[in-house]
Motif scaffolding. Structure first.
Motif, short mmCIF file in Angstrom:
data_model
loop_
_atom_site.label_atom_id
_atom_site.label_comp_id
_atom_site.label_asym_id
_atom_site.label_seq_id
_atom_site.Cartn_x
_atom_site.Cartn_y
_atom_site.Cartn_z
N GLY A 24 0.86 -1.30 0.16
CA GLY A 24 0.22 -0.19 0.09
C GLY A 24 0.94 1.19 -0.08
O GLY A 24 0.48 2.33 -0.44
N LEU A 25 2.05 1.21 0.63
CA LEU A 25 2.96 2.28 0.53
C LEU A 25 3.65 2.45 -0.54
O LEU A 25 4.41 3.41 -0.61
CB LEU A 25 3.90 2.36 1.97
CG LEU A 25 3.16 2.33 3.24
CD1 LEU A 25 4.02 2.06 4.40
CD2 LEU A 25 2.39 3.77 3.53
N GLY A 26 3.71 1.50 -1.35
CA GLY A 26 4.38 1.72 -2.47
C GLY A 26 5.90 1.12 -2.63
O GLY A 26 6.55 1.04 -3.46
N TYR A 27 6.14 0.36 -1.46
CA TYR A 27 7.55 -0.19 -1.24
C TYR A 27 7.69 -1.77 -1.92
O TYR A 27 8.80 -2.21 -2.41
CB TYR A 27 7.95 -0.55 0.17
CG TYR A 27 8.23 0.80 0.91
CD1 TYR A 27 9.08 1.78 0.43
CD2 TYR A 27 7.16 1.19 1.98
CE1 TYR A 27 9.37 3.08 1.09
CE2 TYR A 27 7.46 2.47 2.57
CZ TYR A 27 8.52 3.47 2.23
OH TYR A 27 8.79 4.42 2.78
N LEU A 28 6.49 -2.39 -2.25
CA LEU A 28 6.39 -3.65 -2.96
C LEU A 28 5.62 -3.40 -4.14
O LEU A 28 4.62 -3.21 -3.95
CB LEU A 28 6.10 -4.79 -2.06
CG LEU A 28 6.56 -5.32 -1.06
CD1 LEU A 28 6.13 -6.32 0.10
CD2 LEU A 28 8.04 -5.79 -1.25
N ARG A 29 6.36 -3.57 -5.16
CA ARG A 29 5.62 -3.58 -6.52
C ARG A 29 5.16 -4.73 -7.08
O ARG A 29 5.76 -5.68 -6.71
CB ARG A 29 6.81 -2.67 -7.68
CG ARG A 29 7.05 -1.45 -6.90
CD ARG A 29 6.55 -0.37 -7.60
NE ARG A 29 6.88 1.16 -7.24
CZ ARG A 29 5.92 1.83 -7.00
NH1 ARG A 29 4.76 1.81 -6.94
NH2 ARG A 29 6.37 3.09 -6.25
N GLY A 30 4.50 -4.65 -8.28
CA GLY A 30 4.10 -5.84 -9.02
C GLY A 30 2.73 -6.45 -8.77
O GLY A 30 2.37 -7.69 -9.01
N SER A 31 1.82 -5.47 -8.09
CA SER A 31 0.62 -6.19 -7.76
C SER A 31 -0.47 -4.92 -7.64
O SER A 31 -0.06 -3.76 -8.07
CB SER A 31 0.62 -6.49 -6.26
OG SER A 31 -0.83 -6.69 -5.83
N LEU A 32 -1.75 -5.20 -8.05
CA LEU A 32 -2.76 -4.08 -8.18
C LEU A 32 -2.91 -3.36 -6.92
O LEU A 32 -3.15 -2.20 -6.69
CB LEU A 32 -3.96 -4.92 -8.74
CG LEU A 32 -4.18 -5.42 -9.84
CD1 LEU A 32 -5.73 -6.23 -10.11
CD2 LEU A 32 -3.85 -4.49 -11.04
N MET A 33 -2.36 -3.86 -5.82
CA MET A 33 -2.46 -3.31 -4.63
C MET A 33 -1.20 -2.32 -4.49
O MET A 33 -1.32 -1.52 -3.37
CB MET A 33 -2.42 -4.31 -3.43
CG MET A 33 -3.44 -5.33 -3.23
SD MET A 33 -3.46 -6.64 -2.10
CE MET A 33 -2.15 -6.53 -1.20
N SER A 34 -0.18 -2.56 -5.07
CA SER A 34 0.80 -1.61 -5.01
C SER A 34 0.51 0.10 -5.21
O SER A 34 -0.12 0.31 -6.25
CB SER A 34 2.01 -1.71 -5.85
OG SER A 34 2.47 -3.19 -5.69
#
Length: 69
Positions: A24-34
């Motif tokens: 949610g904070l954008g530290y992990l990418r590659g998902s619709l939740m990013s």
């Protein structure tokens, strides 16, 4: 629920909550939740629930150890 089951659910909730928070904070990418603020809010809620389950599970295990069989 036995103590080990609560501990397992608590640990799972903490890990999932941390992943959701980081997405949610954008530290992990590659998902619709990013980068989605909703997951930055839901994630910490799951972490708190998981920590509560861990505490309850530890207390249940300690209580079970003290009781004679």
């Amino acid at each position: 629920m036995t103590g080990w089951f609560r501990l397992t659910l608590g640990l799972l909730a903490v890990v999932v909550g941390l992943v959701w928070t980081l997405q949610g904070l954008g530290y992990l990418r590659g998902s619709l939740m990013s980068g989605d603020d909703v997951w930055a809010i839901i994630g910490p809620i799951f972490v708190v629930i998981g920590l509560a389950l861990l505490v309850v599970g530890l207390r249940a295990r300690n209580r079970a150890k003290r009781q004679p069989r």
